[in-house]
Design a protein around this motif. Sequence first.
Motif, PDB file in Angstrom:
ATOM      1  N   GLY A   1      -4.439  -1.102  16.310  1.00 56.15           N
ATOM      2  CA  GLY A   1      -5.374  -0.124  16.288  1.00 56.15           C
ATOM      3  C   GLY A   1      -6.640  -0.624  15.820  1.00 56.15           C
ATOM      4  N   ASN A   2      -7.079  -1.738  15.936  1.00 53.64           N
ATOM      5  CA  ASN A   2      -8.129  -2.342  15.496  1.00 53.64           C
ATOM      6  C   ASN A   2      -9.108  -2.453  16.785  1.00 53.64           C
ATOM      7  OD1 ASN A   2     -10.012  -3.903  14.435  1.00 53.64           O
ATOM      8  ND2 ASN A   2      -8.923  -5.340  13.437  1.00 53.64           N
ATOM      9  N   TYR A   3      -9.710  -1.322  16.921  1.00 53.80           N
ATOM     10  CA  TYR A   3     -10.699  -1.361  18.217  1.00 53.80           C
ATOM     11  C   TYR A   3     -11.903  -1.997  17.993  1.00 53.80           C
ATOM     12  CZ  TYR A   3      -7.854   1.429  21.445  1.00 53.80           C
ATOM     13  OH  TYR A   3      -6.745   1.834  22.058  1.00 53.80           O
ATOM     14  N   GLU A   4     -12.240  -2.251  16.846  1.00 60.48           N
ATOM     15  CA  GLU A   4     -13.621  -3.005  16.370  1.00 60.48           C
ATOM     16  C   GLU A   4     -13.365  -4.357  16.908  1.00 60.48           C
ATOM     17  OE1 GLU A   4     -16.363  -1.396  15.886  1.00 60.48           O
ATOM     18  OE2 GLU A   4     -15.482   0.528  15.614  1.00 60.48           O
ATOM     19  N   LYS A   5     -12.320  -4.915  16.459  1.00 59.69           N
ATOM     20  CA  LYS A   5     -11.999  -6.404  17.015  1.00 59.69           C
ATOM     21  C   LYS A   5     -11.785  -6.434  18.607  1.00 59.69           C
ATOM     22  CE  LYS A   5      -8.025  -9.886  16.123  1.00 59.69           C
ATOM     23  NZ  LYS A   5      -6.670  -9.880  15.673  1.00 59.69           N
ATOM     24  N   PHE A   6     -11.142  -5.391  19.101  1.00 58.24           N
ATOM     25  CA  PHE A   6     -10.978  -5.472  20.667  1.00 58.24           C
ATOM     26  C   PHE A   6     -12.434  -5.292  21.111  1.00 58.24           C
ATOM     27  CE2 PHE A   6      -9.882  -2.190  24.071  1.00 58.24           C
ATOM     28  CZ  PHE A   6     -10.084  -2.814  25.116  1.00 58.24           C
ATOM     29  N   ASP A   7     -13.262  -4.554  20.773  1.00 58.39           N
ATOM     30  CA  ASP A   7     -14.694  -4.547  21.164  1.00 58.39           C
ATOM     31  C   ASP A   7     -15.449  -5.986  20.913  1.00 58.39           C
ATOM     32  OD1 ASP A   7     -17.149  -3.538  22.034  1.00 58.39           O
ATOM     33  OD2 ASP A   7     -17.878  -3.048  19.884  1.00 58.39           O
ATOM     34  N   GLN A   8     -15.209  -6.817  19.740  1.00 53.12           N
ATOM     35  CA  GLN A   8     -15.708  -8.016  19.721  1.00 53.12           C
ATOM     36  C   GLN A   8     -15.268  -8.894  20.513  1.00 53.12           C
ATOM     37  OE1 GLN A   8     -15.107  -9.475  15.514  1.00 53.12           O
ATOM     38  NE2 GLN A   8     -16.546 -11.324  15.746  1.00 53.12           N
ATOM     39  N   ILE A   9     -13.962  -9.068  20.837  1.00 54.98           N
ATOM     40  CA  ILE A   9     -13.499 -10.040  21.624  1.00 54.98           C
ATOM     41  C   ILE A   9     -13.843  -9.701  23.004  1.00 54.98           C
ATOM     42  CG2 ILE A   9     -11.165 -10.714  22.877  1.00 54.98           C
ATOM     43  CD1 ILE A   9      -9.776  -9.976  20.149  1.00 54.98           C
TER      44      ILE A   9
ATOM     45  N   ALA B   1      -4.592 -21.112  31.547  1.00 53.90           N
ATOM     46  CA  ALA B   1      -4.766 -19.654  32.025  1.00 53.90           C
ATOM     47  C   ALA B   1      -5.495 -18.860  30.889  1.00 53.90           C
ATOM     48  CB  ALA B   1      -3.232 -18.886  31.884  1.00 53.90           C
ATOM     49  N   ILE B   2      -6.799 -19.174  30.690  1.00 49.18           N
ATOM     50  CA  ILE B   2      -7.706 -18.751  29.913  1.00 49.18           C
ATOM     51  C   ILE B   2      -7.904 -17.066  29.964  1.00 49.18           C
ATOM     52  CG2 ILE B   2     -10.222 -18.830  28.962  1.00 49.18           C
ATOM     53  CD1 ILE B   2     -10.039 -21.408  30.091  1.00 49.18           C
ATOM     54  N   GLU B   3      -7.762 -16.392  31.010  1.00 48.96           N
ATOM     55  CA  GLU B   3      -7.859 -15.103  31.076  1.00 48.96           C
ATOM     56  C   GLU B   3      -6.840 -14.569  30.138  1.00 48.96           C
ATOM     57  OE1 GLU B   3      -6.263 -15.905  35.041  1.00 48.96           O
ATOM     58  OE2 GLU B   3      -7.376 -17.086  33.653  1.00 48.96           O
ATOM     59  N   TYR B   4      -5.507 -15.009  30.362  1.00 48.34           N
ATOM     60  CA  TYR B   4      -4.481 -14.461  29.758  1.00 48.34           C
ATOM     61  C   TYR B   4      -4.443 -14.317  28.137  1.00 48.34           C
ATOM     62  CZ  TYR B   4      -2.242 -13.452  34.225  1.00 48.34           C
ATOM     63  OH  TYR B   4      -2.169 -13.148  35.454  1.00 48.34           O
ATOM     64  N   HIS B   5      -5.107 -15.359  27.702  1.00 52.15           N
ATOM     65  CA  HIS B   5      -5.319 -15.424  26.054  1.00 52.15           C
ATOM     66  C   HIS B   5      -6.089 -14.153  26.011  1.00 52.15           C
ATOM     67  CE1 HIS B   5      -3.937 -19.349  25.128  1.00 52.15           C
ATOM     68  NE2 HIS B   5      -4.254 -19.803  26.460  1.00 52.15           N
ATOM     69  N   TYR B   6      -7.167 -13.856  26.554  1.00 51.21           N
ATOM     70  CA  TYR B   6      -8.095 -12.876  26.416  1.00 51.21           C
ATOM     71  C   TYR B   6      -7.035 -11.494  26.480  1.00 51.21           C
ATOM     72  CZ  TYR B   6     -11.811 -16.006  26.738  1.00 51.21           C
ATOM     73  OH  TYR B   6     -12.745 -17.200  26.680  1.00 51.21           O
TER      74      TYR B   6
END
Length: 432
Positions: free
Chosen positions: A369-377, A353-358
Amino acid sequence: MINLEQPTVKTTKMDIGSKIKFFRIQKGLKQDDLARGIISVSYLSKIENNLTSPSEEVLRLLCERLEVSLIEQQDDTIFQELMSWYKLMTTSESQEIKRRYESLSKKIQSINTKTYMYFVLFELRYHLYLKNIDQSRMLIEKLQQFMDIFDIHMHYYFQKFYSIYEYRLNNFVQALEHLKVAEQLLQRNSNLEKSEEADLYYLFGLTYSQTMKEPLSITYTTKALQEFQAIYDFKRSAECQVLLGICYRRIGEYDRSEKSYLLAQKLSESLNNMYLQSLIYHNLGKLYSIQGHHEEAIKEYEKSYFLKQQDRPLSKLTSIYCILLEYDQIQNYEECRKWLKLGQELLTNPEDAIEYHYYFSIHESILEGNYEKFDQIFQEQALPYFQQKDLKEPLIIYAERLAQYFEASYKYKKASYYYSLGYKELKKQTFL
Protein backbone atom coordinates in the motif's frame (compact mmCIF):
# COMPACT_ATOMS: atom_id res chain seq x y z
CA MET A 1 22.14 -1.48 -50.97
CA ILE A 2 22.50 -3.22 -54.32
CA ASN A 3 21.06 -1.98 -57.58
CA LEU A 4 18.57 -4.60 -58.67
CA GLU A 5 18.36 -3.11 -62.17
CA GLN A 6 21.96 -3.94 -62.93
CA PRO A 7 22.16 -6.96 -65.25
CA THR A 8 25.70 -7.65 -64.07
CA VAL A 9 24.76 -9.29 -60.75
CA LYS A 10 26.62 -12.61 -60.80
CA THR A 11 24.72 -15.86 -60.71
CA THR A 12 27.26 -18.61 -60.05
CA LYS A 13 30.92 -18.17 -61.03
CA MET A 14 33.51 -15.86 -59.49
CA ASP A 15 36.07 -14.26 -61.79
CA ILE A 16 39.80 -14.46 -61.04
CA GLY A 17 39.95 -10.81 -60.06
CA SER A 18 37.08 -11.23 -57.59
CA LYS A 19 38.84 -14.18 -55.98
CA ILE A 20 42.08 -12.22 -55.62
CA LYS A 21 40.18 -9.41 -53.93
CA PHE A 22 38.38 -11.89 -51.67
CA PHE A 23 41.61 -13.52 -50.44
CA ARG A 24 43.37 -10.15 -50.06
CA ILE A 25 40.60 -8.92 -47.76
CA GLN A 26 40.63 -12.24 -45.91
CA LYS A 27 44.36 -11.80 -45.26
CA GLY A 28 43.78 -8.24 -44.05
CA LEU A 29 46.04 -6.85 -46.78
CA LYS A 30 45.72 -3.48 -48.50
CA GLN A 31 46.20 -3.24 -52.25
CA ASP A 32 49.64 -1.68 -51.61
CA ASP A 33 50.69 -4.73 -49.56
CA LEU A 34 49.68 -7.22 -52.23
CA ALA A 35 50.94 -5.27 -55.26
CA ARG A 36 54.32 -4.23 -53.84
CA GLY A 37 57.19 -5.53 -56.01
CA ILE A 38 54.82 -7.34 -58.38
CA ILE A 39 52.59 -4.82 -60.17
CA SER A 40 51.27 -1.30 -59.67
CA VAL A 41 48.33 -0.64 -57.36
CA SER A 42 46.31 0.74 -60.28
CA TYR A 43 46.89 -2.45 -62.27
CA LEU A 44 45.89 -4.61 -59.29
CA SER A 45 42.73 -2.52 -58.96
CA LYS A 46 41.86 -3.25 -62.60
CA ILE A 47 42.47 -6.97 -62.05
CA GLU A 48 40.29 -7.05 -58.91
CA ASN A 49 37.49 -5.27 -60.75
CA ASN A 50 37.77 -7.78 -63.62
CA LEU A 51 38.71 -5.05 -66.10
CA THR A 52 41.83 -6.92 -67.20
CA SER A 53 43.32 -10.39 -66.84
CA PRO A 54 46.76 -10.92 -65.24
CA SER A 55 49.50 -12.90 -66.97
CA GLU A 56 50.27 -16.36 -65.61
CA GLU A 57 53.48 -15.04 -64.00
CA VAL A 58 51.69 -12.15 -62.27
CA LEU A 59 48.92 -14.50 -61.12
CA ARG A 60 51.48 -16.94 -59.71
CA LEU A 61 53.25 -14.19 -57.75
CA LEU A 62 50.00 -12.81 -56.37
CA CYS A 63 48.90 -16.30 -55.29
CA GLU A 64 52.24 -16.94 -53.59
CA ARG A 65 51.90 -13.74 -51.58
CA LEU A 66 48.33 -14.62 -50.69
CA GLU A 67 49.36 -18.22 -49.91
CA VAL A 68 46.41 -19.59 -51.90
CA SER A 69 45.68 -21.48 -55.05
CA LEU A 70 42.94 -20.15 -57.30
CA ILE A 71 42.42 -23.59 -58.82
CA GLU A 72 39.37 -24.72 -56.92
CA GLN A 73 37.28 -27.85 -56.82
CA GLN A 74 33.72 -27.47 -55.62
CA ASP A 75 33.13 -29.83 -52.73
CA ASP A 76 29.44 -30.57 -53.11
CA THR A 77 29.40 -32.63 -49.91
CA ILE A 78 30.59 -29.69 -47.80
CA PHE A 79 28.23 -27.33 -49.60
CA GLN A 80 25.28 -29.62 -48.86
CA GLU A 81 26.37 -29.78 -45.22
CA LEU A 82 26.31 -25.99 -45.14
CA MET A 83 22.78 -25.85 -46.57
CA SER A 84 21.59 -28.52 -44.15
CA TRP A 85 23.07 -26.58 -41.22
CA TYR A 86 21.35 -23.41 -42.37
CA LYS A 87 17.97 -25.15 -42.66
CA LEU A 88 18.39 -26.56 -39.16
CA MET A 89 18.45 -23.03 -37.78
CA THR A 90 14.68 -22.80 -38.28
CA THR A 91 14.27 -25.55 -35.65
CA SER A 92 14.93 -25.55 -31.90
CA GLU A 93 17.66 -28.20 -31.94
CA SER A 94 20.27 -25.81 -30.58
CA GLN A 95 22.82 -28.43 -29.52
CA GLU A 96 22.90 -29.99 -32.97
CA ILE A 97 23.20 -26.56 -34.60
CA LYS A 98 26.19 -25.76 -32.39
CA ARG A 99 27.81 -29.15 -33.05
CA ARG A 100 27.54 -28.67 -36.81
CA TYR A 101 28.99 -25.17 -36.59
CA GLU A 102 32.04 -26.47 -34.76
CA SER A 103 32.44 -29.30 -37.29
CA LEU A 104 32.11 -27.02 -40.33
CA SER A 105 34.49 -24.44 -38.83
CA LYS A 106 37.25 -27.06 -38.92
CA LYS A 107 36.48 -28.24 -42.46
CA ILE A 108 35.91 -24.94 -44.14
CA GLN A 109 39.47 -23.56 -44.16
CA SER A 110 40.60 -25.43 -47.27
CA ILE A 111 37.34 -25.09 -49.18
CA ASN A 112 36.92 -22.87 -52.23
CA THR A 113 35.99 -19.21 -52.24
CA LYS A 114 32.28 -19.62 -52.97
CA THR A 115 31.77 -22.22 -50.26
CA TYR A 116 33.67 -20.13 -47.74
CA MET A 117 31.51 -17.09 -48.53
CA TYR A 118 28.39 -19.16 -47.90
CA PHE A 119 29.90 -20.34 -44.64
CA VAL A 120 30.41 -16.73 -43.48
CA LEU A 121 26.83 -15.86 -44.53
CA PHE A 122 25.40 -18.80 -42.59
CA GLU A 123 27.74 -18.05 -39.70
CA LEU A 124 25.99 -14.66 -39.55
CA ARG A 125 22.63 -16.46 -39.40
CA TYR A 126 24.02 -18.71 -36.67
CA HIS A 127 25.02 -15.78 -34.46
CA LEU A 128 21.65 -14.13 -35.09
CA TYR A 129 20.02 -17.40 -34.02
CA LEU A 130 22.03 -17.21 -30.78
CA LYS A 131 21.26 -13.46 -30.49
CA ASN A 132 24.97 -12.62 -30.44
CA ILE A 133 24.49 -9.06 -31.67
CA ASP A 134 28.12 -7.88 -31.46
CA GLN A 135 29.41 -10.90 -33.36
CA SER A 136 26.63 -10.48 -35.93
CA ARG A 137 27.58 -6.85 -36.50
CA MET A 138 31.23 -7.81 -37.06
CA LEU A 139 30.23 -10.42 -39.65
CA ILE A 140 27.96 -7.93 -41.45
CA GLU A 141 30.86 -5.49 -41.68
CA LYS A 142 33.07 -8.28 -43.01
CA LEU A 143 30.51 -9.38 -45.60
CA GLN A 144 29.93 -5.81 -46.79
CA GLN A 145 33.50 -5.83 -48.10
CA PHE A 146 32.59 -8.73 -50.40
CA MET A 147 29.25 -7.47 -51.69
CA ASP A 148 30.52 -6.61 -55.17
CA ILE A 149 31.63 -10.22 -55.67
CA PHE A 150 28.45 -11.86 -54.33
CA ASP A 151 26.37 -13.95 -56.68
CA ILE A 152 22.61 -13.34 -56.63
CA HIS A 153 21.94 -16.04 -54.02
CA MET A 154 24.55 -14.52 -51.71
CA HIS A 155 22.93 -11.10 -52.11
CA TYR A 156 19.57 -12.63 -51.21
CA TYR A 157 20.84 -14.30 -48.03
CA PHE A 158 22.78 -11.20 -46.98
CA GLN A 159 19.72 -8.96 -47.28
CA LYS A 160 17.55 -11.47 -45.45
CA PHE A 161 20.00 -11.89 -42.59
CA TYR A 162 20.60 -8.14 -42.38
CA SER A 163 16.85 -7.73 -41.86
CA ILE A 164 16.95 -10.22 -38.96
CA TYR A 165 19.84 -8.25 -37.44
CA GLU A 166 17.83 -5.02 -37.62
CA TYR A 167 14.79 -6.82 -36.19
CA ARG A 168 16.87 -8.00 -33.23
CA LEU A 169 17.73 -4.34 -32.59
CA ASN A 170 14.02 -3.35 -32.82
CA ASN A 171 14.81 -1.36 -35.98
CA PHE A 172 11.70 -2.62 -37.74
CA VAL A 173 11.57 -0.01 -40.53
CA GLN A 174 15.15 -0.83 -41.54
CA ALA A 175 14.39 -4.55 -41.28
CA LEU A 176 11.53 -4.10 -43.75
CA GLU A 177 13.80 -2.29 -46.22
CA HIS A 178 16.16 -5.26 -46.32
CA LEU A 179 13.27 -7.72 -46.55
CA LYS A 180 11.88 -5.88 -49.58
CA VAL A 181 15.24 -6.14 -51.37
CA ALA A 182 15.42 -9.83 -50.45
CA GLU A 183 11.89 -10.34 -51.83
CA GLN A 184 12.87 -8.79 -55.17
CA LEU A 185 15.94 -11.04 -55.33
CA LEU A 186 13.79 -14.04 -54.44
CA GLN A 187 11.50 -13.29 -57.38
CA ARG A 188 14.54 -13.45 -59.69
CA ASN A 189 15.55 -16.85 -58.27
CA SER A 190 13.38 -19.67 -59.51
CA ASN A 191 15.67 -22.34 -58.01
CA LEU A 192 15.32 -21.42 -54.34
CA GLU A 193 13.24 -23.89 -52.35
CA LYS A 194 9.63 -23.20 -51.34
CA SER A 195 10.65 -23.38 -47.69
CA GLU A 196 12.96 -20.42 -48.27
CA GLU A 197 10.14 -18.42 -49.80
CA ALA A 198 7.85 -19.33 -46.90
CA ASP A 199 10.47 -18.33 -44.33
CA LEU A 200 10.89 -14.91 -45.97
CA TYR A 201 7.12 -14.36 -45.94
CA TYR A 202 7.05 -15.31 -42.24
CA LEU A 203 9.74 -12.71 -41.51
CA PHE A 204 7.59 -10.14 -43.32
CA GLY A 205 4.65 -11.18 -41.15
CA LEU A 206 6.67 -10.81 -37.94
CA THR A 207 8.09 -7.42 -38.90
CA TYR A 208 4.80 -5.94 -40.12
CA SER A 209 3.26 -7.15 -36.88
CA GLN A 210 5.85 -5.20 -34.90
CA THR A 211 5.02 -2.03 -36.85
CA MET A 212 1.30 -2.60 -36.12
CA LYS A 213 0.46 -3.11 -39.81
CA GLU A 214 -1.79 -6.05 -39.05
CA PRO A 215 -3.43 -6.43 -42.50
CA LEU A 216 -0.01 -6.75 -44.17
CA SER A 217 1.18 -9.08 -41.42
CA ILE A 218 -1.87 -11.31 -41.91
CA THR A 219 -1.37 -11.31 -45.71
CA TYR A 220 2.28 -12.39 -45.55
CA THR A 221 1.80 -14.83 -42.67
CA THR A 222 -1.09 -16.51 -44.54
CA LYS A 223 1.15 -16.88 -47.61
CA ALA A 224 3.86 -18.40 -45.43
CA LEU A 225 1.33 -20.75 -43.81
CA GLN A 226 0.12 -21.99 -47.19
CA GLU A 227 3.69 -22.74 -48.28
CA PHE A 228 4.57 -24.54 -45.03
CA GLN A 229 1.36 -26.58 -45.19
CA ALA A 230 2.16 -27.57 -48.79
CA ILE A 231 5.50 -29.07 -47.71
CA TYR A 232 4.06 -30.57 -44.49
CA ASP A 233 6.22 -28.45 -42.18
CA PHE A 234 3.99 -28.64 -39.11
CA LYS A 235 6.31 -26.74 -36.77
CA ARG A 236 6.51 -23.69 -39.01
CA SER A 237 2.76 -23.95 -39.71
CA ALA A 238 2.13 -23.79 -35.97
CA GLU A 239 4.38 -20.70 -35.69
CA CYS A 240 2.34 -19.03 -38.44
CA GLN A 241 -0.91 -19.83 -36.62
CA VAL A 242 0.48 -18.25 -33.43
CA LEU A 243 1.41 -15.08 -35.31
CA LEU A 244 -2.02 -14.96 -36.95
CA GLY A 245 -3.58 -15.36 -33.50
CA ILE A 246 -1.62 -12.34 -32.25
CA CYS A 247 -2.68 -10.25 -35.26
CA TYR A 248 -6.36 -11.18 -34.92
CA ARG A 249 -6.25 -10.42 -31.19
CA ARG A 250 -4.85 -6.97 -31.85
CA ILE A 251 -7.64 -6.04 -34.26
CA GLY A 252 -10.31 -7.38 -31.90
CA GLU A 253 -11.11 -10.57 -33.85
CA TYR A 254 -11.03 -12.66 -30.69
CA ASP A 255 -12.83 -15.72 -32.06
CA ARG A 256 -10.47 -15.96 -35.03
CA SER A 257 -7.52 -15.42 -32.70
CA GLU A 258 -8.61 -18.30 -30.45
CA LYS A 259 -9.18 -20.53 -33.48
CA SER A 260 -5.62 -19.88 -34.73
CA TYR A 261 -4.15 -20.63 -31.31
CA LEU A 262 -6.10 -23.87 -30.98
CA LEU A 263 -4.99 -25.00 -34.45
CA ALA A 264 -1.40 -24.24 -33.45
CA GLN A 265 -1.95 -26.17 -30.22
CA LYS A 266 -3.01 -29.32 -32.10
CA LEU A 267 0.08 -29.12 -34.28
CA SER A 268 2.44 -28.53 -31.34
CA GLU A 269 0.94 -31.46 -29.42
CA SER A 270 1.40 -33.76 -32.42
CA LEU A 271 5.06 -32.67 -32.52
CA ASN A 272 5.43 -32.86 -28.72
CA ASN A 273 7.05 -29.43 -28.94
CA MET A 274 7.05 -28.06 -25.38
CA TYR A 275 8.35 -24.63 -26.34
CA LEU A 276 5.56 -24.06 -28.84
CA GLN A 277 2.92 -25.37 -26.44
CA SER A 278 4.17 -23.00 -23.76
CA LEU A 279 4.07 -20.09 -26.22
CA ILE A 280 0.51 -20.94 -27.25
CA TYR A 281 -0.74 -21.21 -23.67
CA HIS A 282 0.86 -17.83 -22.94
CA ASN A 283 -0.90 -16.19 -25.87
CA LEU A 284 -4.22 -17.80 -24.99
CA GLY A 285 -3.76 -16.32 -21.52
CA LYS A 286 -3.21 -12.91 -23.05
CA LEU A 287 -6.29 -13.31 -25.26
CA TYR A 288 -8.52 -14.22 -22.30
CA SER A 289 -7.02 -11.45 -20.17
CA ILE A 290 -7.79 -8.72 -22.68
CA GLN A 291 -11.43 -9.90 -22.71
CA GLY A 292 -11.59 -9.71 -18.92
CA HIS A 293 -11.68 -13.50 -18.43
CA HIS A 294 -9.03 -13.43 -15.71
CA GLU A 295 -9.63 -16.89 -14.22
CA GLU A 296 -9.27 -18.51 -17.66
CA ALA A 297 -6.20 -16.39 -18.34
CA ILE A 298 -4.56 -17.62 -15.12
CA LYS A 299 -5.16 -21.26 -16.11
CA GLU A 300 -3.44 -20.75 -19.46
CA TYR A 301 -0.52 -18.81 -17.96
CA GLU A 302 -0.05 -21.56 -15.36
CA LYS A 303 0.07 -24.21 -18.11
CA SER A 304 2.76 -22.15 -19.81
CA TYR A 305 4.66 -21.81 -16.53
CA PHE A 306 4.64 -25.53 -15.72
CA LEU A 307 5.83 -26.45 -19.22
CA LYS A 308 8.90 -24.35 -18.50
CA GLN A 309 9.84 -26.33 -15.39
CA GLN A 310 12.75 -28.00 -17.19
CA ASP A 311 13.69 -24.84 -19.02
CA ARG A 312 16.10 -22.06 -18.00
CA PRO A 313 14.84 -20.64 -14.68
CA LEU A 314 14.62 -17.05 -15.97
CA SER A 315 12.31 -18.15 -18.80
CA LYS A 316 9.58 -18.62 -16.17
CA LEU A 317 9.55 -14.92 -15.26
CA THR A 318 7.14 -13.90 -18.03
CA SER A 319 4.55 -16.44 -16.87
CA ILE A 320 5.01 -15.49 -13.22
CA TYR A 321 4.58 -11.79 -14.00
CA CYS A 322 1.45 -12.34 -16.10
CA ILE A 323 -0.12 -14.53 -13.38
CA LEU A 324 0.72 -11.84 -10.81
CA LEU A 325 -1.05 -9.22 -12.95
CA GLU A 326 -4.16 -11.39 -13.29
CA TYR A 327 -4.44 -12.04 -9.56
CA ASP A 328 -3.97 -8.32 -9.02
CA GLN A 329 -6.91 -7.68 -11.38
CA ILE A 330 -9.22 -9.90 -9.33
CA GLN A 331 -7.77 -8.54 -6.05
CA ASN A 332 -6.54 -11.92 -4.83
CA TYR A 333 -3.60 -10.49 -2.89
CA GLU A 334 -2.66 -13.73 -1.17
CA GLU A 335 -1.94 -15.33 -4.56
CA CYS A 336 -0.19 -12.12 -5.65
CA ARG A 337 2.24 -12.47 -2.75
CA LYS A 338 2.82 -16.15 -3.54
CA TRP A 339 3.75 -15.50 -7.19
CA LEU A 340 5.71 -12.36 -6.33
CA LYS A 341 7.87 -14.42 -3.96
CA LEU A 342 8.43 -17.07 -6.67
CA GLY A 343 9.59 -14.40 -9.08
CA GLN A 344 11.90 -12.70 -6.59
CA GLU A 345 13.52 -16.04 -5.70
CA LEU A 346 14.51 -16.51 -9.34
CA LEU A 347 16.19 -13.10 -9.48
CA THR A 348 19.39 -13.95 -7.63
CA ASN A 349 21.58 -11.75 -9.87
CA PRO A 350 20.86 -7.98 -10.00
CA GLU A 351 22.02 -7.94 -13.64
CA ASP A 352 19.56 -10.61 -14.79
CA ALA A 353 16.24 -9.61 -16.43
CA ILE A 354 16.41 -6.05 -15.11
CA GLU A 355 12.82 -5.16 -16.05
CA TYR A 356 11.54 -7.91 -13.76
CA HIS A 357 13.41 -6.41 -10.81
CA TYR A 358 11.39 -3.26 -11.46
CA TYR A 359 8.10 -5.12 -11.97
CA PHE A 360 8.45 -7.03 -8.71
CA SER A 361 9.67 -4.01 -6.72
CA ILE A 362 6.65 -2.04 -7.93
CA HIS A 363 4.22 -4.82 -7.04
CA GLU A 364 5.82 -5.25 -3.64
CA SER A 365 5.11 -1.54 -3.05
CA ILE A 366 1.51 -1.97 -4.25
CA LEU A 367 0.92 -4.91 -1.90
CA GLU A 368 2.35 -2.84 0.96
CA GLY A 369 0.00 0.00 0.00
CA ASN A 370 3.04 2.24 -0.33
CA TYR A 371 2.25 4.20 -3.50
CA GLU A 372 4.82 6.91 -2.70
CA LYS A 373 7.52 4.26 -2.91
CA PHE A 374 5.87 2.93 -6.11
CA ASP A 375 6.00 6.47 -7.57
CA GLN A 376 9.67 6.84 -6.63
CA ILE A 377 10.74 3.49 -8.14
CA PHE A 378 8.78 4.22 -11.29
CA GLN A 379 10.16 7.74 -11.80
CA GLU A 380 13.78 7.13 -10.84
CA GLN A 381 14.40 3.64 -12.17
CA ALA A 382 11.62 1.93 -14.10
CA LEU A 383 10.41 4.73 -16.39
CA PRO A 384 13.86 5.62 -17.83
CA TYR A 385 14.53 1.91 -18.41
CA PHE A 386 11.13 1.27 -20.04
CA GLN A 387 11.64 4.26 -22.34
CA GLN A 388 15.18 3.23 -23.24
CA LYS A 389 14.13 -0.35 -24.04
CA ASP A 390 10.84 0.74 -25.68
CA LEU A 391 8.81 -1.37 -23.23
CA LYS A 392 5.45 0.29 -23.81
CA GLU A 393 3.08 -2.16 -22.17
CA PRO A 394 4.42 -1.94 -18.58
CA LEU A 395 4.85 1.82 -18.97
CA ILE A 396 1.14 2.18 -19.83
CA ILE A 397 -0.01 -0.24 -17.10
CA TYR A 398 1.92 1.49 -14.32
CA ALA A 399 1.28 5.05 -15.50
CA GLU A 400 -2.46 4.34 -15.41
CA ARG A 401 -2.20 2.72 -11.97
CA LEU A 402 -0.39 5.75 -10.56
CA ALA A 403 -2.82 8.16 -12.27
CA GLN A 404 -5.79 6.41 -10.66
CA TYR A 405 -4.13 6.48 -7.24
CA PHE A 406 -3.24 10.18 -7.40
CA GLU A 407 -6.69 11.07 -8.75
CA ALA A 408 -8.32 9.24 -5.83
CA SER A 409 -5.93 11.08 -3.49
CA TYR A 410 -6.98 14.47 -4.97
CA LYS A 411 -3.47 15.05 -6.34
CA TYR A 412 -4.74 16.10 -9.74
CA LYS A 413 -1.51 17.54 -11.10
CA LYS A 414 0.29 14.22 -10.69
CA ALA A 415 -2.75 12.29 -11.89
CA SER A 416 -2.89 14.44 -15.02
CA TYR A 417 0.83 13.86 -15.66
CA TYR A 418 0.46 10.08 -15.50
CA TYR A 419 -2.72 9.98 -17.58
CA SER A 420 -0.96 12.08 -20.21
CA LEU A 421 2.13 9.83 -20.14
CA GLY A 422 0.05 6.69 -20.59
CA TYR A 423 -2.07 8.23 -23.34
CA LYS A 424 0.97 9.30 -25.37
CA GLU A 425 2.39 5.78 -25.23
CA LEU A 426 -0.98 4.22 -26.00
CA LYS A 427 -1.15 6.20 -29.23
CA LYS A 428 2.20 4.68 -30.29
CA GLN A 429 1.15 1.20 -29.11
CA THR A 430 3.40 -1.45 -30.64
CA PHE A 431 3.60 -4.18 -28.03
CA LEU A 432 2.51 -7.84 -28.51
